[in-house]
Design a protein around this motif. Structure first.
Motif: not given
Length: 71
Positions: A26-51
């Motif tokens: 459970e703890v590992l899955m939560v950590i992986v989920g939060v890292v994925f969530w933050i990574g997704w937002h970072r990718i979107q932030f960079v792509r939208e900034g370039e656009h």
């Protein structure tokens, strides 16, 4: 294939405890989920900034200035 460690389900499930898959991770899955969530937002932030930066430099600056001065 069993992911929870039980091979025989002919028991009293009230005494078994958790029966969901991947118990203990459970703890590992939560950590992986939060890292994925933050990574997704970072990718979107960079792509939208370039656009938006690309969109800022499109068009004729004089026409935009003239239109803004009208209002």
């Amino acid at each position: 294939m069993s992911t929870n460690g039980y091979t025989n389900w002919a028991v009293d499930l009230a005494e078994v405890g958790p029966i969901y898959p991947f118990q203990g991770y459970e703890v590992l899955m939560v950590i992986v989920g939060v890292v994925f969530w933050i990574g997704w937002h970072r990718i979107q932030f960079v792509r939208e900034g370039e656009h938006l930066e690309k969109a800022r430099h499109t068009g004729d600056a004089e026409k935009v200035k003239a239109q803004l001065e009208r209002y």
